[in-house]
Design a protein around this motif. Sequence first.
Motif: not given
Length: 378
Positions: A82-88, A98-101, A120-134
């Motif tokens: 997983r990627r690590t990010t700082f938030y609040k 991106q690593s999956i792609l 700050g992620s590319k997509n607001a929702k994980r289902w949108q990430d899944v669409t990119d992967i597909l």
Amino acid sequence: MSQREETKDSSVKDFIELVKRSRRGKLKIYIGMSAGVGKTYRMLQEAHALLKNGIDIQIGYIETHMRAETHALLNGIPLIPRRTTFYKGKELEEMDLQSILNRHPEVVIVDELAHTNIEGSKNAKRWQDVTDILDAGISVITAVNIQHLESLNEEVENITGIAITERIPDKVLEMADEIVNIDLTADELIERLKAGKIYDKAKVERALENFFRNEKILQLRELALKEVAHHLERKIDIEIPKQIKLRPEKFLACISSNHETAKVVIRKTARLASYYRSPWLVLYVQSSNESMDKIKLDKQRHLINNFKLATELGAELLKVKSDNIAQTIMKITEEREITTICIGKPHLNLFQVILRTAIFNQLLTKIATTETDLVILS
């Protein structure tokens, strides 16, 4: 643009869409009525089976909730960190899209489909990430609970009393090539909870008082089962050409003034129609011997009660006056595209009926030349 050019342009667009679809990854969704039914466990089981068959599969994101049985299945399955990010001011982990792609496995496991990504992620929702992967040609196995489906949001809130903030649009399920319902009975799910297989034992009592109550689980289970059934219907409508589709079932219950037999035929046909989720009709052919001036009052009363029963159970009621009962049944069968005729068991044994009963004999003869089924209900 001329009509010919428009047709040509449309044809090119259709072909491009076809090429895109053929390159697109396949989507499999495990769906369940609640947390703890075993969706993640089943995904990991499938991952092991795919690995044994030489499929390049990786875990893109998994959430075991530290359930011992599920966590043990992680061993041996390749994992994309997983990627690590700082938030609040906090260090948080997210799926690394991106690593999956970049890694581009044949299949990737992505848990928690309804998850909302960190700002700050590319997509607001994980289902949108899944669409990119597909879209990248990678197949995805994922999981979601029924309460996260957008169209069921209010209904689920009414059942559970809990506001569901993380939701997926219905179109995500429509994108799926396969949906698998992980089904448990309410008792099995509650036993899993009490055994500490879903939450830490300290949370069990509170869960039993709130979400994990028998009546709530049953309603959520019904929603999940219905959704998977609807998906299957959509898949059949889209994928199977009309000319080779199976005929939709349609039942015809044939009754007489014999009220006990009629009641059995009505109830059993109702069950058959419910099982096949099909329309059904009840037909009463009134011969001249059973005209209202000749039939006894008690028989009339029973007949009216059976008509009422049929209507209450969802049948369409047909009453036809005719002395040619077999011909009338077959006429209605043809006109209404009936697939199955249901009749009561004759009082004589079947061999005697075939030899001696003209109506039954005529009916058998006529049915033999069609694709209609005949069911004799005892």
